[in-house]
Structure formats: C-alpha cells, structure tokens
Scaffold this motif. Structure first.
Motif, mmCIF file in Angstrom:
data_model
loop_
_atom_site.group_PDB
_atom_site.id
_atom_site.type_symbol
_atom_site.label_atom_id
_atom_site.label_comp_id
_atom_site.label_asym_id
_atom_site.label_seq_id
_atom_site.Cartn_x
_atom_site.Cartn_y
_atom_site.Cartn_z
ATOM 1 N N LYS A 132 -38.655 -42.132 10.780
ATOM 2 C CA LYS A 132 -39.845 -42.600 10.057
ATOM 3 C C LYS A 132 -41.110 -41.924 10.580
ATOM 4 O O LYS A 132 -41.945 -41.412 9.811
ATOM 5 C CB LYS A 132 -39.942 -44.121 10.217
ATOM 6 C CG LYS A 132 -40.916 -44.783 9.325
ATOM 7 C CD LYS A 132 -40.795 -46.292 9.497
ATOM 8 C CE LYS A 132 -41.605 -47.008 8.469
ATOM 9 N NZ LYS A 132 -41.510 -48.458 8.603
ATOM 10 N N SER A 133 -41.254 -41.879 11.904
ATOM 11 C CA SER A 133 -42.426 -41.244 12.508
ATOM 12 C C SER A 133 -42.435 -39.746 12.240
ATOM 13 O O SER A 133 -43.485 -39.157 11.976
ATOM 14 C CB SER A 133 -42.438 -41.524 14.012
ATOM 15 O OG SER A 133 -43.527 -40.889 14.609
ATOM 16 N N LYS A 136 -43.601 -39.084 8.653
ATOM 17 C CA LYS A 136 -45.036 -39.356 8.497
ATOM 18 C C LYS A 136 -45.879 -38.237 9.126
ATOM 19 O O LYS A 136 -46.791 -37.691 8.494
ATOM 20 C CB LYS A 136 -45.374 -40.706 9.141
ATOM 21 C CG LYS A 136 -46.834 -41.095 9.006
ATOM 22 C CD LYS A 136 -47.118 -42.390 9.706
ATOM 23 C CE LYS A 136 -47.397 -42.113 11.109
ATOM 24 N NZ LYS A 136 -48.452 -42.450 11.859
ATOM 25 N N LYS A 139 -45.564 -34.810 7.318
ATOM 26 C CA LYS A 139 -46.350 -34.766 6.074
ATOM 27 C C LYS A 139 -47.832 -34.568 6.364
ATOM 28 O O LYS A 139 -48.520 -33.847 5.649
ATOM 29 C CB LYS A 139 -46.151 -36.047 5.269
ATOM 30 C CG LYS A 139 -44.833 -36.115 4.563
ATOM 31 C CD LYS A 139 -44.697 -37.414 3.795
ATOM 32 C CE LYS A 139 -43.342 -37.535 3.155
ATOM 33 N NZ LYS A 139 -43.168 -38.823 2.454
ATOM 34 N N GLU A 140 -48.321 -35.232 7.425
ATOM 35 C CA GLU A 140 -49.747 -35.109 7.755
ATOM 36 C C GLU A 140 -50.108 -33.717 8.265
ATOM 37 O O GLU A 140 -51.207 -33.229 8.018
ATOM 38 C CB GLU A 140 -50.120 -36.134 8.833
ATOM 39 C CG GLU A 140 -50.115 -37.563 8.366
ATOM 40 C CD GLU A 140 -50.337 -38.533 9.512
ATOM 41 O OE1 GLU A 140 -50.560 -38.082 10.668
ATOM 42 O OE2 GLU A 140 -50.285 -39.746 9.261
#
Length: 186
Positions: A132-133, A136, A139-140
C-alpha cells in the motif's frame, strides 16, 4: 545428653532447602588490582589453558576488548589462520535465509529495516502495508507525474529498490520446500 542447638527448621528437617547451611559463602573477588567487586566472569589466562582469571563484569569487558586472538603471529600467519577458520565455518555464510543470521531486530535484516524507513513504515509492518505504501509513494514520485524533478526521480528509484528488498524477503519467508526437496517420498 547432647546440648541442643538452635535451628531455623522448627523441628521439620524437610523445610530446609538442599545445601542450606549457615556458614558464610565464599565470594571470589575480581582479579583486577584494586577492584573490590565480586569476580564472577571467568576468562582464560592464556589460549588452551585451564587457568582462569575471575573478573567483575566491567573488567571482563575490558579484558575482552583488549584480547588479540592473533597475538604473536605475523601478517601471513594471521591471514592463513583466518582463511582456515572461515573455511570451517562456511555453513554460516548462507545466513540470508535465516532471520537470526544478520544484523537487525531479530525478525528483519538491516536492509529490510532501511527499506521500511524509505517506505515510511514501522519495523513491524506486514507486507500488505508495504504494498500500500509502495503504491502511494510511487504514484507521488513517478517521473511521469513530476517531469523534470530530479529529486523525485531519485526518490522513486529508492522506493522501487526498497520494495524489491522487502518483496524478496517476503518470498524467502513464504517459500515452502516441495515433497521431494524436503526429503519426503511420494
């Protein structure tokens, strides 16, 4: 008639513990000159000798820091002895598979802990939190999302490398030997 002596068992000898006596216990003092602490840490006086020094914990640590296993050997002999002993301990080189084999917190290696910090996670995070991390943060910091930002590109590469380290560790943990590899017959 024998004179009775005072005891602590009040007439019940089974109440006494084994080896209980009222004599003073012998306490060996630290062998370091001037130290008045009990010496409960034995240390060899010389290699292959049964004679021992008895130090307190502080002086035992000092003794161990100053111990030179290769004392009296020239550089060539030191190298030869190091090679021979590392050859004999070769079974411990395959430490990557075992959790206790390398530095870290006991459950994860140092590289895994660094990878978790790159992904901004705690050391006890499970693999679902890692994924999950990773998604995220990737993508950033993706170069397509932030074109021309060199810091984001470096950060993206670090995130990818951290995920790969943790993915390999997870694969190693979840690897189960097949029947033949485990020595079981069909």
């Amino acid at each position: 008639m024998a004179r009775s002596t005072r005891s602590n068992d009040w007439g019940f000898p089974r109440w006494r513990s084994y080896g209980a006596s009222r004599e003073a216990q012998q306490v060996r003092m630290c062998d370091r000159h001037g130290c008045d602490k009990p010496g409960d840490c034995p240390a060899p006086k010389s290699p292959n000798s049964r004679d021992r020094w008895y130090f307190c914990a502080e002086h035992a640590g000092e003794y161990n820091r100053n111990w030179d296993y290769f004392e009296g050997l020239d550089a060539e002999e030191r190298e030869k002895r190091t090679r021979e002993e590392s050859r004999d301990a070769g079974a411990y080189k395959a430490k990557d598979f075992y959790g206790w084999g390398g530095p870290g917190d006991g459950s994860r290696s140092r590289d895994e802990l660094r990878a978790l910090s790159v992904l901004e996670l705690e050391s006890d995070a499970d693999f679902e939190a890692v994924k999950k991390s990773w998604r995220k943060l990737a993508k950033e910091n993706h170069p397509d999302v932030r074109p021309g930002d060199s810091e984001a590109a470096v950060r993206f590469q670090a995130i990818q490398a951290a995920y790969e380290v943790l993915r390999r560790a997870e694969d190693a943990k979840s690897w189960k030997p097949s029947g033949r590899a485990a020595g079981m017959a069909d």
